[in-house]
Scaffold this active site. Structure first.
Site, PDB file in Angstrom:
ATOM      1  N   CYS A 173       0.808  -1.221   0.000  1.00 46.82           N
ATOM      2  CA  CYS A 173       0.000   0.000   0.000  1.00 46.82           C
ATOM      3  C   CYS A 173       0.841   1.270   0.000  1.00 46.82           C
ATOM      4  CB  CYS A 173      -0.981  -0.015   1.178  1.00 46.82           C
ATOM      5  SG  CYS A 173      -0.212   0.041   2.820  1.00 46.82           S
ATOM      6  N   HIS A 225      -2.557   0.681   6.775  1.00 44.40           N
ATOM      7  CA  HIS A 225      -2.953   0.743   5.369  1.00 44.40           C
ATOM      8  C   HIS A 225      -3.185   2.197   4.971  1.00 44.40           C
ATOM      9  CE1 HIS A 225      -4.400  -0.841   1.564  1.00 44.40           C
ATOM     10  NE2 HIS A 225      -5.400   0.022   1.630  1.00 44.40           N
ATOM     11  N   HIS A 237      -5.887   2.285  -4.318  1.00 44.76           N
ATOM     12  CA  HIS A 237      -4.866   1.759  -3.405  1.00 44.76           C
ATOM     13  C   HIS A 237      -4.319   0.428  -3.899  1.00 44.76           C
ATOM     14  CE1 HIS A 237      -8.091  -0.683  -0.930  1.00 44.76           C
ATOM     15  NE2 HIS A 237      -8.167  -0.896  -2.216  1.00 44.76           N
TER      16      HIS A 237
END
Length: 265
Positions: A173, A225, A237
């Site tokens: 991420c 994240h 993402h």
């Protein structure tokens, strides 16, 4: 001259062509090195017979026609006063907080500057004239759109935890956000936790395209994240299940939301 503690020496490659030796340090990428020396990634790869973007710590690169960047001739000093913030200083010098951060890599937390601290600011006189709101919005919108378009070209790339930021075949991420923002001239730290500590924390209700949203997938409040805000129900993402993808935030992600951060204005 020493660049980031890793420029070893200058040399000459052929008649009239100056070059330098640069030793790769932790966190480096070809993208960042090319920006520092004002040469292209392809030139570095050709000079060093590299067949991919992968480089390793301790590797010595030859940089032909190097022009390492310096702020000394293009900036002046400003001493932080009581009541100052990085954003207020940026307005005073008709620049952005992102630009100030790039001029002051010693600032690890843009929300913590101290009275008496000396920071680099762009040369030129200060003034009260600032761009009109439509111009500011248009400029930011252009940057935000460019970031989203940069990210979309990697759609489908698989997820790999700890993926090297020096390559674009896989992402985790934060390597994804770091790569996409760097392609648009904005430097981010490597991890989601570090990225959550820069810029300005904003209410989710005020989030705009190009802002960063941070989540705790373990529902414990600990950030692990990061996503790029597209609109009120969508993020871009690198997800563990689908790789680089566009996701609807309402079902899974919003209950795990921790904070929103703006890193450019």
């Amino acid at each position: 001259m020493v660049i980031a503690g890793a420029l070893l020496s200058s040399l000459f490659v052929g008649e009239g062509v100056s070059a330098a030796e640069y030793t790769v340090k932790s966190g480096d990428s070809l993208w960042e090195i090319s920006n520092n020396f004002k040469v292209s990634v392809s030139e570095i790869k050709t000079q060093n017979k590299l067949t991919s973007d992968t480089i390793y710590v301790g590797q010595v690169l030859q940089i032909a026609d190097s022009k390492p960047s310096t702020n000394e001739t293009s900036n002046q000093k400003y001493t932080v006063k009581s009541g100052d913030s990085l954003s207020s200083i940026a307005k005073k010098y008709n620049t952005t907080t992102t630009n100030l951060l790039s001029l002051n890599p010693q600032i690890s937390n843009p929300n913590l500057i101290k009275v008496g601290q000396v920071v680099n600011v762009p040369n030129g006189t200060t003034g009260s004239v600032t761009p009109s709101k439509p111009s500011v919005d248009k400029t930011r919108e252009q940057v935000a759109n460019a970031i989203i378009e940069s990210g979309k070209k990697y759609l489908g790339a698989p997820y790999q935890y700890g993926a090297s930021p020096n390559q674009t075949t896989t992402f985790d991420c934060s390597s994804f956000t770091q790569r996409v923002f760097s392609e648009n001239g904005i430097k981010l730290p490597r991890t989601s936790t570090e990225q959550s500590k820069i810029g300005t924390t904003i209410p989710l209700s005020e989030a705009k395209k190009g802002d960063l949203l941070f989540f705790a997938t373990d529902n414990n409040g600990v950030i692990n994240h990061v996503s790029i805000y597209v609109d009120s129900s969508t993020v871009l993402h690198a997800a563990t299940s689908k790789g680089v993808s566009i996701a609807d935030t309402k079902a899974y992600w919003m209950p795990r939301f921790v904070k929103a951060v703006r890193v450019f204005n």
